[in-house]
Design a protein around this motif. Structure first.
Motif, PDB file in Angstrom:
ATOM      1  N   PHE A 180       0.828  -1.199   0.000  1.00  0.00           N
ATOM      2  CA  PHE A 180       0.000   0.000   0.000  1.00  0.00           C
ATOM      3  C   PHE A 180       0.864   1.252   0.000  1.00  0.00           C
ATOM      4  CE2 PHE A 180      -1.576   3.348   2.867  1.00  0.00           C
ATOM      5  CZ  PHE A 180      -2.659   3.802   2.131  1.00  0.00           C
ATOM      6  N   ALA A 181       1.969   1.226   0.753  1.00  0.00           N
ATOM      7  CA  ALA A 181       2.814   2.413   0.904  1.00  0.00           C
ATOM      8  C   ALA A 181       3.601   2.742  -0.352  1.00  0.00           C
ATOM      9  CB  ALA A 181       3.779   2.227   2.079  1.00  0.00           C
ATOM     10  N   THR A 182       3.927   1.743  -1.169  1.00  0.00           N
ATOM     11  CA  THR A 182       4.842   1.949  -2.290  1.00  0.00           C
ATOM     12  C   THR A 182       4.448   3.098  -3.211  1.00  0.00           C
ATOM     13  OG1 THR A 182       5.583  -0.354  -2.235  1.00  0.00           O
ATOM     14  CG2 THR A 182       5.917   0.856  -4.293  1.00  0.00           C
ATOM     15  N   PRO A 183       3.240   3.128  -3.762  1.00  0.00           N
ATOM     16  CA  PRO A 183       2.908   4.244  -4.664  1.00  0.00           C
ATOM     17  C   PRO A 183       2.871   5.587  -3.942  1.00  0.00           C
ATOM     18  CG  PRO A 183       0.965   2.878  -4.242  1.00  0.00           C
ATOM     19  CD  PRO A 183       2.138   2.140  -3.702  1.00  0.00           C
ATOM     20  N   TRP A 184       2.492   5.605  -2.667  1.00  0.00           N
ATOM     21  CA  TRP A 184       2.486   6.846  -1.905  1.00  0.00           C
ATOM     22  C   TRP A 184       3.905   7.365  -1.702  1.00  0.00           C
ATOM     23  CZ3 TRP A 184      -1.298  10.113  -0.915  1.00  0.00           C
ATOM     24  CH2 TRP A 184      -2.622   9.658  -1.006  1.00  0.00           C
ATOM     25  N   LEU A 185       4.841   6.460  -1.418  1.00  0.00           N
ATOM     26  CA  LEU A 185       6.231   6.870  -1.235  1.00  0.00           C
ATOM     27  C   LEU A 185       6.800   7.429  -2.534  1.00  0.00           C
ATOM     28  CD1 LEU A 185       7.528   3.879   0.928  1.00  0.00           C
ATOM     29  CD2 LEU A 185       7.186   6.229   1.689  1.00  0.00           C
ATOM     30  N   ARG A 186       6.552   6.749  -3.636  1.00  0.00           N
ATOM     31  CA  ARG A 186       7.050   7.233  -4.930  1.00  0.00           C
ATOM     32  C   ARG A 186       6.518   8.630  -5.245  1.00  0.00           C
ATOM     33  NH1 ARG A 186       9.904   4.363  -8.263  1.00  0.00           N
ATOM     34  NH2 ARG A 186       9.941   2.088  -8.300  1.00  0.00           N
ATOM     35  N   ARG A 187       5.206   8.757  -5.131  1.00  0.00           N
ATOM     36  CA  ARG A 187       4.562  10.023  -5.510  1.00  0.00           C
ATOM     37  C   ARG A 187       4.929  11.143  -4.541  1.00  0.00           C
ATOM     38  NH1 ARG A 187       0.116   7.869  -6.208  1.00  0.00           N
ATOM     39  NH2 ARG A 187      -0.896   8.185  -4.201  1.00  0.00           N
ATOM     40  N   SER A 188       4.902  10.868  -3.255  1.00  0.00           N
ATOM     41  CA  SER A 188       5.105  11.913  -2.256  1.00  0.00           C
ATOM     42  C   SER A 188       6.556  12.345  -2.125  1.00  0.00           C
ATOM     43  CB  SER A 188       4.593  11.423  -0.893  1.00  0.00           C
ATOM     44  OG  SER A 188       3.218  11.115  -0.955  1.00  0.00           O
ATOM     45  N   LEU A 189       7.488  11.444  -2.450  1.00  0.00           N
ATOM     46  CA  LEU A 189       8.916  11.760  -2.320  1.00  0.00           C
ATOM     47  C   LEU A 189       9.561  12.081  -3.659  1.00  0.00           C
ATOM     48  CD1 LEU A 189       9.868   8.965   0.250  1.00  0.00           C
ATOM     49  CD2 LEU A 189       9.366  11.381   0.712  1.00  0.00           C
ATOM     50  N   GLY A 190       8.797  12.024  -4.728  1.00  0.00           N
ATOM     51  CA  GLY A 190       9.343  12.314  -6.043  1.00  0.00           C
ATOM     52  C   GLY A 190      10.446  11.340  -6.420  1.00  0.00           C
ATOM     53  N   TYR A 191      10.249  10.072  -6.090  1.00  0.00           N
ATOM     54  CA  TYR A 191      11.300   9.056  -6.269  1.00  0.00           C
ATOM     55  C   TYR A 191      10.993   8.182  -7.475  1.00  0.00           C
ATOM     56  CZ  TYR A 191      14.349   5.100  -5.188  1.00  0.00           C
ATOM     57  OH  TYR A 191      15.298   4.111  -5.243  1.00  0.00           O
ATOM     58  N   GLU A 192      11.990   8.013  -8.330  1.00  0.00           N
ATOM     59  CA  GLU A 192      11.800   7.220  -9.549  1.00  0.00           C
ATOM     60  C   GLU A 192      12.701   6.000  -9.610  1.00  0.00           C
ATOM     61  OE1 GLU A 192      12.402   9.902 -12.780  1.00  0.00           O
ATOM     62  OE2 GLU A 192      10.625  11.120 -12.322  1.00  0.00           O
ATOM     63  N   GLY A 193      13.451   5.741  -8.533  1.00  0.00           N
ATOM     64  CA  GLY A 193      14.410   4.640  -8.540  1.00  0.00           C
ATOM     65  C   GLY A 193      13.819   3.318  -8.077  1.00  0.00           C
ATOM     66  N   GLU A 194      14.707   2.425  -7.663  1.00  0.00           N
ATOM     67  CA  GLU A 194      14.312   1.081  -7.247  1.00  0.00           C
ATOM     68  C   GLU A 194      13.605   1.107  -5.893  1.00  0.00           C
ATOM     69  OE1 GLU A 194      16.330  -3.170  -5.830  1.00  0.00           O
ATOM     70  OE2 GLU A 194      17.566  -1.646  -6.823  1.00  0.00           O
ATOM     71  N   VAL A 195      12.519   0.350  -5.784  1.00  0.00           N
ATOM     72  CA  VAL A 195      11.809   0.175  -4.517  1.00  0.00           C
ATOM     73  C   VAL A 195      11.907  -1.293  -4.114  1.00  0.00           C
ATOM     74  CG1 VAL A 195       9.569   0.221  -3.351  1.00  0.00           C
ATOM     75  CG2 VAL A 195      10.199   2.066  -4.912  1.00  0.00           C
ATOM     76  N   LEU A 196      12.301  -1.525  -2.888  1.00  0.00           N
ATOM     77  CA  LEU A 196      12.363  -2.881  -2.345  1.00  0.00           C
ATOM     78  C   LEU A 196      11.222  -3.042  -1.348  1.00  0.00           C
ATOM     79  CD1 LEU A 196      13.825  -5.610  -2.005  1.00  0.00           C
ATOM     80  CD2 LEU A 196      15.178  -4.537  -0.178  1.00  0.00           C
ATOM     81  N   GLU A 197      10.237  -3.829  -1.711  1.00  0.00           N
ATOM     82  CA  GLU A 197       9.099  -4.080  -0.816  1.00  0.00           C
ATOM     83  C   GLU A 197       9.490  -5.172   0.168  1.00  0.00           C
ATOM     84  OE1 GLU A 197       5.917  -4.780  -3.638  1.00  0.00           O
ATOM     85  OE2 GLU A 197       5.210  -2.703  -3.373  1.00  0.00           O
ATOM     86  N   ALA A 198      10.101  -4.752   1.274  1.00  0.00           N
ATOM     87  CA  ALA A 198      10.682  -5.688   2.230  1.00  0.00           C
ATOM     88  C   ALA A 198       9.972  -5.701   3.573  1.00  0.00           C
ATOM     89  CB  ALA A 198      12.164  -5.343   2.453  1.00  0.00           C
TER      90      ALA A 198
END
Length: 282
Positions: free
Chosen positions: A47-65
């Motif tokens: 659930f957090a992944t898209p919020w983190l990308r959008r809210s932090l302006g992050y386009e790199g690798e995400v590790l769902e750990a």
């Protein structure tokens, strides 16, 4: 550079606050530069992944750990760790522990001590609407109320019988181990405490203001909250006297909350992050 963040978000944050009254545009302007420095972002939940990308302006690798900080909630020896934490804080063995951990309020921001680039907005003034001392008196003997200010909040917690300030205790997760019940408002700690399965109460005295003016939510909080929404200290005290009935009443909401928002934590998050780092090792 590994960004572990600090849990699943409940209130909107980062770039998603740009249209709000209390947005810190100086800070928001630095987010793309900050996030560009990260090699991998560790997400605590799907659930957090898209919020983190959008809210932090992050386009790199995400590790769902999952959240490495929450691993302490899972090991077989967690009961031993809990006993050590209780003993270290001087809490009697027979006491019921109530953890009061509210988040900060954006409209209570104080001027920074010095100008220049800041790692995050704040600090914020400690101005709780819930009275920990009155709560402890209402609950009576056999209870300890732990009070944990948000790390960005400054100000002292008034001392009193049955009240213990644990704002400077290392690691919130270790406090979750010993809490029999959590009293919070809109803190992301809600997702972490849900892993324990223990009751939660929500002191939402300013719900409409927080939702519509201050920050807003990443989910339909009023519908999905895994516990009752309460307004006054007396209501919180009354609810704490009958958490068994409240837990039964909110059991379905609690279970669906854990299923939808706490899907990755299982005690192995730190190992998954370490494995990812070692995969790039020479």
């Amino acid at each position: 550079v590994v960004q572990t963040w600090h849990g699943t978000p409940l209130g909107r944050f980062g770039g998603c606050l740009a249209d709000t009254l209390y947005a810190d545009h100086q800070y928001l302007a630095t987010l793309p530069r900050r996030s560009a420095q990260w090699s991998v972002l560790v997400s605590p939940s799907r659930f957090a992944t898209p919020w983190l990308r959008r809210s932090l302006g992050y386009e790199g690798e995400v590790l769902e750990a999952g959240s490495p900080a929450n691993d302490v909630l899972f090991p077989p020896d967690r009961e031993k760790t809990a006993e050590e934490v209780r003993r270290g804080l001087g809490i009697p063995e027979d006491h019921r522990v109530v953890l009061y951990a509210p988040t900060y309020r954006d409209h209570l921001a104080q001027p920074p001590a010095a100008s220049g680039d800041r790692a995050a907005p704040g600090p914020y003034r400690w101005d709780p609407a819930l009275d920990p001392g009155a709560l402890a008196r209402a609950l009576g003997p056999g209870h300890t109320v732990l009070v944990r200010r948000h790390p960005r909040v400054t100000g002292g917690v008034p001392a009193g019988p049955g009240v213990l300030d644990v704002s400077h205790h290392a690691g919130a997760a270790r406090l979750l181990l010993i809490a029999d019940v959590l009293v919070t408002d809109y803190a992301g700690l809600t997702f972490d405490f849900a892993l324990t399965g223990r009751p939660m109460l929500f002191h939402t005295y300013d719900l409409e203001h927080y939702r519509d003016t201050v920050r807003g939510f990443c989910l339909d909080f009023e519908t999905r909250a895994p516990g009752p929404l309460l307004v006054t200290t007396d209501e919180v005290a009354q609810a704490l006297r009958d958490t068994g009935a409240l837990a039964a009443r909110h059991a379905d909401a609690y279970e669906s909350f854990r299923r939808d928002y706490c899907d990755l934590d299982d005690g192995g998050a730190a190992a998954r992050v370490a494995d990812r780092l070692l995969a790039d090792a020479p």
